[in-house]
Design an enzyme around this catalytic site. Structure first.
Site, mmCIF file in Angstrom:
data_model
loop_
_atom_site.group_PDB
_atom_site.id
_atom_site.type_symbol
_atom_site.label_atom_id
_atom_site.label_comp_id
_atom_site.label_asym_id
_atom_site.label_seq_id
_atom_site.Cartn_x
_atom_site.Cartn_y
_atom_site.Cartn_z
ATOM 1 N N CYS A 14 6.281 -11.344 -33.429
ATOM 2 C CA CYS A 14 7.968 -12.401 -33.020
ATOM 3 C C CYS A 14 9.090 -11.640 -33.082
ATOM 4 O O CYS A 14 9.904 -12.073 -32.785
ATOM 5 C CB CYS A 14 7.934 -13.802 -34.610
ATOM 6 S SG CYS A 14 6.439 -14.647 -35.270
ATOM 7 N N HIS A 46 14.641 -16.212 -32.757
ATOM 8 C CA HIS A 46 12.835 -16.490 -32.918
ATOM 9 C C HIS A 46 13.161 -18.026 -33.140
ATOM 10 O O HIS A 46 13.782 -18.209 -34.866
ATOM 11 C CB HIS A 46 12.574 -15.313 -33.636
ATOM 12 C CG HIS A 46 10.562 -15.901 -33.963
ATOM 13 N ND1 HIS A 46 10.472 -16.232 -32.894
ATOM 14 C CD2 HIS A 46 9.966 -16.082 -35.024
ATOM 15 C CE1 HIS A 46 9.269 -16.713 -33.493
ATOM 16 N NE2 HIS A 46 8.819 -16.579 -34.801
ATOM 17 N N ASN A 102 6.336 -22.698 -32.767
ATOM 18 C CA ASN A 102 6.591 -20.815 -32.985
ATOM 19 C C ASN A 102 6.139 -20.381 -31.550
ATOM 20 O O ASN A 102 4.627 -20.016 -32.109
ATOM 21 C CB ASN A 102 6.414 -20.578 -34.110
ATOM 22 C CG ASN A 102 6.839 -18.660 -34.370
ATOM 23 O OD1 ASN A 102 6.586 -18.539 -33.477
ATOM 24 N ND2 ASN A 102 6.722 -18.753 -35.680
HETATM 25 O O1 UT7 Z 1 7.495 -16.163 -37.122
HETATM 26 C C1 UT7 Z 1 7.753 -16.608 -38.338
HETATM 27 C C2 UT7 Z 1 6.334 -17.702 -38.801
HETATM 28 N N1 UT7 Z 1 6.084 -18.430 -40.352
HETATM 29 C C3 UT7 Z 1 7.689 -19.378 -40.135
HETATM 30 O O2 UT7 Z 1 8.163 -19.880 -39.587
HETATM 31 C C4 UT7 Z 1 6.984 -19.736 -41.469
HETATM 32 C C5 UT7 Z 1 8.367 -20.087 -42.928
HETATM 33 N N2 UT7 Z 1 7.773 -20.582 -43.672
HETATM 34 C C6 UT7 Z 1 8.251 -22.421 -43.547
HETATM 35 O O3 UT7 Z 1 8.673 -22.795 -42.294
HETATM 36 C C7 UT7 Z 1 7.535 -23.153 -44.263
HETATM 37 O O4 UT7 Z 1 7.127 -22.693 -45.635
HETATM 38 C C8 UT7 Z 1 6.185 -24.446 -43.821
HETATM 39 C C9 UT7 Z 1 7.043 -25.383 -42.773
HETATM 40 C C10 UT7 Z 1 5.209 -23.483 -43.545
HETATM 41 C C11 UT7 Z 1 5.768 -25.910 -45.254
HETATM 42 O O5 UT7 Z 1 7.544 -26.056 -45.322
HETATM 43 P P1 UT7 Z 1 7.522 -26.332 -47.264
HETATM 44 O O6 UT7 Z 1 9.120 -26.555 -46.942
HETATM 45 O O7 UT7 Z 1 8.223 -24.630 -47.543
HETATM 46 O O8 UT7 Z 1 6.559 -26.739 -47.845
HETATM 47 P P2 UT7 Z 1 5.631 -26.646 -48.755
HETATM 48 O O9 UT7 Z 1 5.147 -25.192 -48.337
HETATM 49 O O10 UT7 Z 1 6.382 -25.995 -49.863
HETATM 50 O O11 UT7 Z 1 4.778 -27.296 -49.066
HETATM 51 C C12 UT7 Z 1 4.895 -28.990 -49.196
HETATM 52 C C13 UT7 Z 1 3.727 -29.330 -49.350
HETATM 53 C C14 UT7 Z 1 2.063 -29.127 -49.746
HETATM 54 O O12 UT7 Z 1 1.888 -30.298 -50.731
HETATM 55 P P3 UT7 Z 1 2.089 -30.433 -52.388
HETATM 56 O O13 UT7 Z 1 1.589 -29.461 -53.281
HETATM 57 O O14 UT7 Z 1 3.483 -30.755 -52.444
HETATM 58 O O15 UT7 Z 1 1.283 -32.163 -52.442
HETATM 59 C C15 UT7 Z 1 1.790 -28.947 -48.955
HETATM 60 O O16 UT7 Z 1 0.325 -28.862 -49.189
HETATM 61 O O17 UT7 Z 1 3.673 -30.442 -48.471
HETATM 62 C C16 UT7 Z 1 1.894 -30.186 -48.168
HETATM 63 N N3 UT7 Z 1 1.562 -29.944 -46.929
HETATM 64 C C17 UT7 Z 1 2.388 -30.667 -45.812
HETATM 65 N N4 UT7 Z 1 1.920 -31.981 -45.121
HETATM 66 C C18 UT7 Z 1 1.685 -32.513 -44.530
HETATM 67 C C19 UT7 Z 1 2.443 -28.572 -46.196
HETATM 68 N N5 UT7 Z 1 1.754 -28.467 -44.818
HETATM 69 C C20 UT7 Z 1 1.755 -29.684 -44.540
HETATM 70 C C21 UT7 Z 1 1.769 -30.511 -43.112
HETATM 71 N N6 UT7 Z 1 1.697 -31.384 -43.601
HETATM 72 N N7 UT7 Z 1 1.573 -29.779 -41.636
#
Ligand code: UT7
Length: 332
Positions: free
Chosen positions: A116, A256, A286
């Site tokens: 990216c 980005h 993204n």
């Molecule tokens: O070019 C760089 C590319 N990468 C990125 O931009 C990613 C950077 N990271 C992020 O933007 C965030 O970490 C995410 C958007 C990927 C995740 O957000 P978060 O607030 O960090 O969520 P989390 O990983 O802490 O997960 C919270 C909850 C989890 O459930 P439990 O364990 O609390 O029950 C996940 O399983 O959200 C759940 N979850 C979802 N729920 C619904 C994860 N993905 C999803 C989803 N829909 N798509």
């Protein structure tokens, strides 16, 4: 600086026609429009259709940039395609396919792999050729087709990405401007935070690896989030210092488009209003190397960038890599 300056004289973009909404993804994995919007700011993204690939999208974006600049294909010296999703795993490079498609008969061509961060790495690379005077006209394209590497059973990754291409024609200009400073960085010790394990020389594709899903993107989302809100932000500050300006002097930061929350947090950390960051992630998700040129294109169309504006480019992504540049916009 006294020699020739790089100037962006044309921009182009291509996004596939197929719009995939959050609701459509909710029919495939356990997610919701509310979760995706609130955690990422994404409302929809585009997925490439049959017959579309990184090269076809890149060529379409490149063609528009040439047209806007009024430059003939045979006048292009180099074409660089920043991508992580080339049409072919080994060779030919995607840039060679673009060179042929656009009839860039005199152009050298190569791909650049910095995920990216690729467009900003490519911009800095192109500018070195312009500033030495060795080349006068360079077509730089960021293009990716990540939809073809998504695991649609993994809700933590498949909702984030989309496909597209953005292009900039960079020409030699006698007036000072363009690239004022840059910072390029990498931390390969964190390679596993965002990777596709199989399909390369380390782990060639086998039926077993395919069955394990090692052909898909995996990501340590929280680690990448933590990285994205800190290291690239520091690099942008360093780039402003190298240019002899401050963050407050920047008219617009074209970063980005990974996630709106990342950019809002970055704005907070930098002490600038959120609208200092241009954001269009809601439309495309993204798009990796395409995201910065797509943002630049849309920001220009929306009148957010005027001649003389001071821009900050901020790329970050897999590798891990980051790249920041300060740019004086001379107008197209
Ligand atoms: O070019 C760089 C590319 N990468 C990125 O931009 C990613 C950077 N990271 C992020 O933007 C965030 O970490 C995410 C958007 C990927 C995740 O957000 P978060 O607030 O960090 O969520 P989390 O990983 O802490 O997960 C919270 C909850 C989890 O459930 P439990 O364990 O609390 O029950 C996940 O399983 O959200 C759940 N979850 C979802 N729920 C619904 C994860 N993905 C999803 C989803 N829909 N798509």
């Amino acid at each position: 600086m006294n020699g020739p300056s790089p100037r962006i004289t044309g921009l182009g973009r291509y996004v596939p026609a197929r719009i995939v909404t959050n609701d459509e993804l909710s029919t495939m994995v356990d997610t919701s429009d509310e979760w995706i919007r609130s955690r990422t700011g994404i409302a929809e993204r585009r997925f490439a259709g049959e017959g579309e690939s990184t090269a076809t999208m890149a060529a379409a974006a490149g063609s528009e940039a040439l047209e806007q600049a009024g430059v003939k294909p045979e006048d292009v010296d180099l074409v660089i395609v920043a991508t992580s999703t080339p049409d072919f795993p080994l060779f030919p490079s995607t840039s060679c396919l673009v060179q042929s498609a656009l009839g860039l008969s005199r152009a050298g061509a190569w791909d650049l792999s910095a995920a990216c961060s690729g467009f900003v790495y490519g911009l800095v690379t192109a500018c070195q050729f312009i500033e030495t005077g060795s080349q006068r006209c360079i077509l730089l394209i960021g293009a990716d087709t990540l939809s073809r590497s998504l695991d649609f059973s993994d809700r933590t990754t498949c909702v984030l990405f989309g496909d597209g291409a953005g292009a900039a024609l960079i020409q030699s200009d006698p007036e000072a401007g363009g690239l004022l400073s840059f910072v390029l960085g990498a931390d390969g010790s964190r390679a596993a935070d965002l990777e596709v394990v199989a399909g390369g020389s380390r782990s060639p594709m086998t039926a077993e690896r395919l069955a394990l899903g090692q052909n898909w993107i995996t990501m340590n989302g929280r680690e990448v989030y933590r990285f994205s809100t800190t290291v690239p932000v520091t690099a942008l500050v360093q780039a402003t210092e190298r240019a002899g300006v401050t963050i407050q002097d920047l008219d617009l930061i074209v970063a980005h488009q990974a996630n709106a929350r990342i950019l809002q947090t970055a704005a907070h950390n930098l002490g600038v209003p959120e609208d200092r960051f241009y954001i269009n992630v809601e439309r495309y998700g993204n798009t990796s190397a395409a995201s910065i040129p797509l943002a630049l294109y849309d920001a220009c169309v929306e009148g957010r960038i005027k001649p003389g504006a001071l821009l900050g480019f901020m790329g970050f992504g897999a590798g891990l890599t980051w790249a920041s540049a300060i740019w004086r916009w001379q107008g197209l």
